[in-house]
Design an enzyme around this catalytic site. Structure first.
Site, short mmCIF file in Angstrom:
data_model
loop_
_atom_site.label_atom_id
_atom_site.label_comp_id
_atom_site.label_asym_id
_atom_site.label_seq_id
_atom_site.Cartn_x
_atom_site.Cartn_y
_atom_site.Cartn_z
N ASP A 110 41.50 43.82 45.72
CA ASP A 110 41.41 42.36 45.62
C ASP A 110 40.02 42.00 45.10
OD1 ASP A 110 42.84 39.71 46.62
OD2 ASP A 110 40.71 39.55 47.14
N ASN A 118 36.60 31.01 39.87
CA ASN A 118 37.41 30.00 39.20
C ASN A 118 36.80 28.61 39.34
OD1 ASN A 118 39.55 31.30 37.91
ND2 ASN A 118 40.77 31.43 39.77
N HIS A 123 38.93 28.34 35.01
CA HIS A 123 40.07 29.26 35.03
C HIS A 123 40.10 30.17 33.81
CE1 HIS A 123 42.08 27.77 38.65
NE2 HIS A 123 41.69 26.56 38.28
N ASP A 127 40.47 34.11 34.09
CA ASP A 127 41.46 34.93 33.38
C ASP A 127 40.79 36.13 32.70
OD1 ASP A 127 43.48 33.26 34.15
OD2 ASP A 127 43.64 32.21 32.23
N GLU A 153 44.78 37.63 42.17
CA GLU A 153 43.67 38.55 41.90
C GLU A 153 43.87 39.90 42.56
OE1 GLU A 153 42.19 35.94 45.40
OE2 GLU A 153 43.60 35.82 43.73
#
Length: 236
Positions: A110, A118, A123, A127, A153
């Site tokens: 994770d 973010n 965002h 990404d 994630e």
């Protein structure tokens, strides 16, 4: 149920059979010694039928190849995460279920503080971080290891191996490699991204995989609680 290209192939065989049957039926009614004109006519019919058959088969085979390529593309897309290009959850489970090995190690990773990334950098930057992490996972693992994005994630890696020492080395290498990623092109202020991970050994059968996932997930949260940027591998 037949696939579209299989139906087309069967249709061509039927058309070919009907064409031959009609030609031979016509030929059986001809008086060959006294009817040269009909002989010529039959040859013309056979020639036309043969030409049509060649054209039908030619275009059918071209269409069949296109359908096969399209089917492969659709299948691959349905099993791959469009953002990171690693397997999605469905694809990951399918790959694991096809393994000859009955057991192995599951790593759940994770990205630490991903929500903050973010929120602060946007965002689009998030990404790109996901893409970089996925790429690092592919590069640092072996060809036989299975890498997937499980959602958000969270990433997973299945090691089809019973060698815990090798799995430990690869898992620690993943953590270090991701912590050392150069992210300046995403944002000069994004200095480092880290992951926390848990690894456990278990059965590849789907009925037992849920238990394996839960165990590895618990180890992941222990790694988070211990300060993040690390991996905990269960070792009997």
């Amino acid at each position: 149920m037949f696939l579209p290209y299989q139906k087309m192939y069967i249709l061509n065989l039927v058309l070919f059979s009907l064409s031959l049957f009609s030609s031979f039926a016509f030929a059986s009614e001809i008086d060959w010694q006294n009817n040269a004109a009909e002989h010529i006519r039959l040859n013309i019919i056979l020639f036309i039928n043969l030409g049509l058959l060649i054209l039908i088969l030619f275009f059918s085979f071209r269409h069949i190849k296109r359908l096969k390529r399209l089917n492969v593309t659709i299948t691959n897309e349905s099993l791959t995460d469009p953002l990171t290009k690693v397997l999605n959850r469905k694809g990951f489970h399918e790959q694991v279920s096809r393994l000859d090995e009955q057991s192995g190690f599951l790593l759940i990773a994770d990205i630490d503080n991903f929500k903050l990334i973010n929120d602060r950098f946007g965002h689009n930057a998030g990404d790109k971080v996901l893409q970089r992490v996925a790429h690092a996972l592919r590069v640092q693992t072996r060809e036989k290891d299975i890498v997937g994005r499980y959602g958000g994630e969270e990433f997973v890696v299945f090691f089809p191996s019973n060698d815990v020492e090798t799995v430990k080395k690869i898992s620690h290498r993943l953590v270090v490699a991701i912590a050392n990623l150069n992210l300046n092109d995403i944002s000069p202020e994004l200095q480092r991204v880290t992951i926390s991970a848990g690894v456990d050994k278990g059965d590849t059968k789907l009925s037992k995989f849920e238990r394996l996932y839960e165990n590895a997930d618990q180890l992941l949260y222990k790694a988070k609680a211990a300060g993040k940027n690390q991996v905990i591998v269960f070792d009997n």
